[in-house]
Scaffold this motif. Structure first.
Motif, PDB file in Angstrom:
ATOM      1  N   ALA A  15       0.836  -1.202   0.000  1.00 28.56           N
ATOM      2  CA  ALA A  15       0.000   0.000   0.000  1.00 28.56           C
ATOM      3  C   ALA A  15       0.868   1.249   0.000  1.00 28.56           C
ATOM      4  N   THR A  16       0.316   2.309  -0.545  1.00 24.76           N
ATOM      5  CA  THR A  16       0.955   3.615  -0.496  1.00 24.76           C
ATOM      6  C   THR A  16      -0.124   4.648  -0.231  1.00 24.76           C
ATOM      7  N   GLY A  17       0.251   5.706   0.443  1.00 32.69           N
ATOM      8  CA  GLY A  17      -0.752   6.714   0.779  1.00 32.69           C
ATOM      9  C   GLY A  17      -0.179   8.107   0.771  1.00 32.69           C
ATOM     10  N   VAL A  18      -1.087   9.061   0.826  1.00 34.22           N
ATOM     11  CA  VAL A  18      -0.705  10.461   0.874  1.00 34.22           C
ATOM     12  C   VAL A  18      -1.689  11.189   1.785  1.00 34.22           C
ATOM     13  N   ARG A  19      -1.184  12.115   2.577  1.00 31.87           N
ATOM     14  CA  ARG A  19      -2.035  12.929   3.438  1.00 31.87           C
ATOM     15  C   ARG A  19      -2.129  14.317   2.819  1.00 31.87           C
ATOM     16  N   LEU A  20      -3.361  14.760   2.629  1.00 35.07           N
ATOM     17  CA  LEU A  20      -3.641  16.066   2.045  1.00 35.07           C
ATOM     18  C   LEU A  20      -4.415  16.884   3.063  1.00 35.07           C
ATOM     19  N   GLY A  21      -3.719  17.552   3.967  1.00 34.26           N
ATOM     20  CA  GLY A  21      -4.384  18.305   5.029  1.00 34.26           C
ATOM     21  C   GLY A  21      -5.088  17.365   5.982  1.00 34.26           C
ATOM     22  N   ARG A  22      -6.420  17.438   6.043  1.00 35.36           N
ATOM     23  CA  ARG A  22      -7.215  16.601   6.952  1.00 35.36           C
ATOM     24  C   ARG A  22      -7.600  15.267   6.333  1.00 35.36           C
ATOM     25  N   THR A  23      -7.234  15.030   5.081  1.00 35.24           N
ATOM     26  CA  THR A  23      -7.653  13.830   4.353  1.00 35.24           C
ATOM     27  C   THR A  23      -6.460  12.950   4.018  1.00 35.24           C
ATOM     28  N   GLU A  24      -6.679  11.641   4.085  1.00 34.05           N
ATOM     29  CA  GLU A  24      -5.650  10.666   3.735  1.00 34.05           C
ATOM     30  C   GLU A  24      -6.218   9.726   2.679  1.00 34.05           C
ATOM     31  N   VAL A  25      -5.433   9.441   1.639  1.00 36.78           N
ATOM     32  CA  VAL A  25      -5.834   8.539   0.560  1.00 36.78           C
ATOM     33  C   VAL A  25      -4.815   7.399   0.517  1.00 36.78           C
ATOM     34  N   ILE A  26      -5.309   6.155   0.551  1.00 33.66           N
ATOM     35  CA  ILE A  26      -4.436   4.980   0.538  1.00 33.66           C
ATOM     36  C   ILE A  26      -4.886   4.048  -0.579  1.00 33.66           C
ATOM     37  N   ALA A  27      -3.949   3.670  -1.450  1.00 38.43           N
ATOM     38  CA  ALA A  27      -4.199   2.694  -2.507  1.00 38.43           C
ATOM     39  C   ALA A  27      -3.391   1.442  -2.188  1.00 38.43           C
ATOM     40  N   SER A  28      -3.994   0.275  -2.398  1.00 36.97           N
ATOM     41  CA  SER A  28      -3.260  -0.961  -2.117  1.00 36.97           C
ATOM     42  C   SER A  28      -3.504  -1.993  -3.216  1.00 36.97           C
ATOM     43  N   VAL A  29      -2.539  -2.894  -3.323  1.00 31.47           N
ATOM     44  CA  VAL A  29      -2.614  -4.029  -4.241  1.00 31.47           C
ATOM     45  C   VAL A  29      -2.272  -5.267  -3.430  1.00 31.47           C
ATOM     46  N   THR A  30      -3.081  -6.310  -3.550  1.00 29.46           N
ATOM     47  CA  THR A  30      -2.794  -7.586  -2.910  1.00 29.46           C
ATOM     48  C   THR A  30      -2.343  -8.560  -3.992  1.00 29.46           C
ATOM     49  N   LEU A  31      -1.160  -9.127  -3.780  1.00 30.04           N
ATOM     50  CA  LEU A  31      -0.576 -10.033  -4.772  1.00 30.04           C
ATOM     51  C   LEU A  31      -0.752 -11.479  -4.327  1.00 30.04           C
ATOM     52  N   PRO A  32      -1.043 -12.384  -5.252  1.00 30.92           N
ATOM     53  CA  PRO A  32      -1.260 -13.799  -4.906  1.00 30.92           C
ATOM     54  C   PRO A  32       0.063 -14.523  -4.664  1.00 30.92           C
ATOM     55  N   THR A  33       0.648 -14.322  -3.476  1.00 30.64           N
ATOM     56  CA  THR A  33       1.961 -14.884  -3.154  1.00 30.64           C
ATOM     57  C   THR A  33       1.902 -15.964  -2.081  1.00 30.64           C
ATOM     58  N   SER A  34       0.724 -16.460  -1.750  1.00 28.95           N
ATOM     59  CA  SER A  34       0.579 -17.443  -0.680  1.00 28.95           C
ATOM     60  C   SER A  34       1.397 -18.694  -0.961  1.00 28.95           C
ATOM     61  N   THR A  35       1.999 -19.254   0.086  1.00 27.88           N
ATOM     62  CA  THR A  35       2.746 -20.506  -0.044  1.00 27.88           C
ATOM     63  C   THR A  35       1.819 -21.713  -0.034  1.00 27.88           C
ATOM     64  N   LEU A  36       0.550 -21.504   0.227  1.00 27.00           N
ATOM     65  CA  LEU A  36      -0.429 -22.591   0.271  1.00 27.00           C
ATOM     66  C   LEU A  36      -1.103 -22.709  -1.085  1.00 27.00           C
ATOM     67  N   ARG A  37      -1.072 -23.855  -1.670  1.00 29.04           N
ATOM     68  CA  ARG A  37      -1.655 -24.057  -3.009  1.00 29.04           C
ATOM     69  C   ARG A  37      -3.003 -24.777  -2.962  1.00 29.04           C
ATOM     70  N   THR A  38      -3.578 -24.933  -1.780  1.00 27.49           N
ATOM     71  CA  THR A  38      -4.871 -25.580  -1.636  1.00 27.49           C
ATOM     72  C   THR A  38      -5.973 -24.619  -2.053  1.00 27.49           C
TER      73      THR A  38
END
Length: 115
Positions: A15-38
């Motif tokens: 995730a990465t974010g930026v604070r603009l005065g009283r507001t915060e914006v956060i964008a995130s990406v979840t990658l399929p890196t699990s070690t479990l293949r079930t």
């Protein structure tokens, strides 16, 4: 029914974010890196989300913040026909400082089903 997954490393969220005065914006990406293949315990595809939080009220003793979020993860795997691909959420949080450094916190949070 699914067998217990045991011990494994889950998917990686960046995730990465930026604070603009009283507001915060956060964008995130979840990658399929699990070690479990079930099937059913890990994502097979990347997902994204965006969250925006802002301070609604701010005084010496009281702070109230509100936020909204939305995300998208494509359907994947054997359960794809049952999965949802989008989600949305909202929250309101407060802090009341009543004596010195002593405070009471409260958060109300709601989200649509994410999968």
């Amino acid at each position: 029914d699914r067998a217990r997954a045991g011990t494994f490393l889950g998917d990686l969220r960046v995730a990465t974010g930026v604070r603009l005065g009283r507001t915060e914006v956060i964008a995130s990406v979840t990658l399929p890196t699990s070690t479990l293949r079930t099937e059913g315990w890990a994502r097979g595809t990347p997902g994204t989300s965006l969250a925006v939080t802002t301070r609604v009220v701010e005084s010496g003793r009281l702070r109230v913040e509100g936020g909204v979020s939305a995300g998208f993860t494509p359907r994947d795997g054997g359960l794809a026909r049952y999965q949802r691909s989008t989600f949305a959420g909202a929250m309101i949080a407060s802090r009341w400082r009543f004596a010195g450094r002593q405070s009471i916190y409260a958060t109300v949070w709601s989200q649509s089903p994410s999968w």
